[in-house]
Scaffold this motif. Structure first.
Motif, PDB file in Angstrom:
ATOM      1  N   TYR A  55       7.230  13.133  -3.309  1.00  0.00           N
ATOM      2  CA  TYR A  55       6.066  12.253  -3.375  1.00  0.00           C
ATOM      3  C   TYR A  55       5.060  12.622  -2.287  1.00  0.00           C
ATOM      4  CZ  TYR A  55       8.428   9.341  -6.791  1.00  0.00           C
ATOM      5  OH  TYR A  55       9.036   8.881  -7.942  1.00  0.00           O
ATOM      6  N   LEU A  83       8.384   3.336  -9.241  1.00  0.00           N
ATOM      7  CA  LEU A  83       7.128   3.791  -8.635  1.00  0.00           C
ATOM      8  C   LEU A  83       6.090   4.096  -9.702  1.00  0.00           C
ATOM      9  CD1 LEU A  83       8.341   5.985  -5.650  1.00  0.00           C
ATOM     10  CD2 LEU A  83       7.624   3.594  -5.653  1.00  0.00           C
ATOM     11  N   SER A  84       6.515   4.588 -10.841  1.00  0.00           N
ATOM     12  CA  SER A  84       5.593   4.846 -11.949  1.00  0.00           C
ATOM     13  C   SER A  84       4.940   3.544 -12.408  1.00  0.00           C
ATOM     14  CB  SER A  84       6.340   5.506 -13.110  1.00  0.00           C
ATOM     15  OG  SER A  84       5.460   5.747 -14.176  1.00  0.00           O
ATOM     16  N   SER A 133       2.704   6.599   3.918  1.00  0.00           N
ATOM     17  CA  SER A 133       4.004   7.254   3.769  1.00  0.00           C
ATOM     18  C   SER A 133       5.173   6.372   4.213  1.00  0.00           C
ATOM     19  CB  SER A 133       4.031   8.571   4.547  1.00  0.00           C
ATOM     20  OG  SER A 133       3.101   9.470   4.020  1.00  0.00           O
ATOM     21  N   LEU A 153       5.770   3.690   1.659  1.00  0.00           N
ATOM     22  CA  LEU A 153       6.397   4.274   0.476  1.00  0.00           C
ATOM     23  C   LEU A 153       7.871   4.564   0.735  1.00  0.00           C
ATOM     24  CD1 LEU A 153       6.200   5.361  -2.404  1.00  0.00           C
ATOM     25  CD2 LEU A 153       5.412   7.532  -1.446  1.00  0.00           C
ATOM     26  N   ASN A 195       0.850  -1.186   0.000  1.00  0.00           N
ATOM     27  CA  ASN A 195       0.000   0.000   0.000  1.00  0.00           C
ATOM     28  C   ASN A 195       0.888   1.239   0.000  1.00  0.00           C
ATOM     29  OD1 ASN A 195      -1.848   2.035   0.337  1.00  0.00           O
ATOM     30  ND2 ASN A 195      -2.393   1.479   2.429  1.00  0.00           N
ATOM     31  N   LEU A 196       1.176   1.760  -1.186  1.00  0.00           N
ATOM     32  CA  LEU A 196       2.088   2.888  -1.302  1.00  0.00           C
ATOM     33  C   LEU A 196       1.425   4.216  -0.963  1.00  0.00           C
ATOM     34  CD1 LEU A 196       4.163   1.801  -4.411  1.00  0.00           C
ATOM     35  CD2 LEU A 196       4.667   1.467  -1.994  1.00  0.00           C
ATOM     36  N   ASN A 197       0.147   4.180  -0.545  1.00  0.00           N
ATOM     37  CA  ASN A 197      -0.517   5.390  -0.061  1.00  0.00           C
ATOM     38  C   ASN A 197      -0.084   5.718   1.362  1.00  0.00           C
ATOM     39  OD1 ASN A 197      -2.018   5.907  -2.411  1.00  0.00           O
ATOM     40  ND2 ASN A 197      -3.532   4.381  -1.801  1.00  0.00           N
ATOM     41  N   TYR A 229       5.080  14.527  -7.286  1.00  0.00           N
ATOM     42  CA  TYR A 229       4.386  15.794  -7.476  1.00  0.00           C
ATOM     43  C   TYR A 229       5.327  16.822  -8.077  1.00  0.00           C
ATOM     44  CZ  TYR A 229       0.606  13.835  -4.773  1.00  0.00           C
ATOM     45  OH  TYR A 229      -0.416  13.037  -4.347  1.00  0.00           O
ATOM     46  N   VAL A 276       2.541   5.350  -9.028  1.00  0.00           N
ATOM     47  CA  VAL A 276       2.868   6.457  -8.128  1.00  0.00           C
ATOM     48  C   VAL A 276       3.803   7.418  -8.859  1.00  0.00           C
ATOM     49  CG1 VAL A 276       3.902   7.095  -5.911  1.00  0.00           C
ATOM     50  CG2 VAL A 276       2.636   4.945  -6.127  1.00  0.00           C
ATOM     51  N   GLU A 277       3.376   8.660  -8.977  1.00  0.00           N
ATOM     52  CA  GLU A 277       4.165   9.685  -9.674  1.00  0.00           C
ATOM     53  C   GLU A 277       4.564  10.778  -8.690  1.00  0.00           C
ATOM     54  OE1 GLU A 277       5.112   9.335 -12.759  1.00  0.00           O
ATOM     55  OE2 GLU A 277       3.824   7.626 -13.249  1.00  0.00           O
ATOM     56  N   GLU A 298       4.139   1.258 -10.578  1.00  0.00           N
ATOM     57  CA  GLU A 298       3.161   0.929  -9.543  1.00  0.00           C
ATOM     58  C   GLU A 298       2.087   2.016  -9.414  1.00  0.00           C
ATOM     59  OE1 GLU A 298       5.085  -0.567  -5.923  1.00  0.00           O
ATOM     60  OE2 GLU A 298       6.897  -0.879  -7.111  1.00  0.00           O
TER      61      GLU A 298
END
Length: 128
Positions: A86, A63-64, A7, A10, A3-5, A71, A68-69, A66
């Protein structure tokens, strides 16, 4: 899939990516209670500007894949200090001299150091 949401998850995932690309002196600092900017810093070094760029590129690529980009990114022009933002995690990839000069670990000395050694393959002081 992790769960890369979250922190912390991640930050650990990023540390693993950097470790696999032979990043040096990977540190994860929990700064959540010290600033509103982010929850974690991941700080590491490459041996040259070429490796610094490769490390940052690999984090972005993995991460892309997966979903996740970042900011925001900074420093790809000079490659002495690349910042990947991120939101909950800010990744700082330095050449050694620049890392020593800015000394983020000292600047954020009140931050809690997260022990990521159990998740990294490298042994010794490079992984702590």
């Amino acid at each position: 899939m992790e769960n890369l949401n979250d922190s912390k998850t991640l930050a650990i995932r990023i540390a693993k990516i950097l470790d696999k690309k032979k990043a040096q002196q990977i540190r994860v600092l929990k700064v959540q209670n010290l600033t509103v900017l982010t929850d974690y810093f991941v700080i590491t070094s490459g041996t040259s500007t070429t490796q610094v760029a490769a490390l940052a590129d690999e984090v972005q690529f993995q991460l892309s894949q997966e979903g996740v980009e970042p900011y925001h990114t900074e420093g790809f022009d000079s490659k002495n200090w690349i910042l990947l933002d991120y939101s909950g995690v800010m990744v700082h990839v330095f050449v050694p001299g620049t890392r020593t000069y800015y000394d983020l670990e000292h600047l954020w000395a009140d931050a809690e150091t997260v022990d990521v050694s159990e998740w990294l393959d490298q042994a010794g002081e490079d992984a702590q």
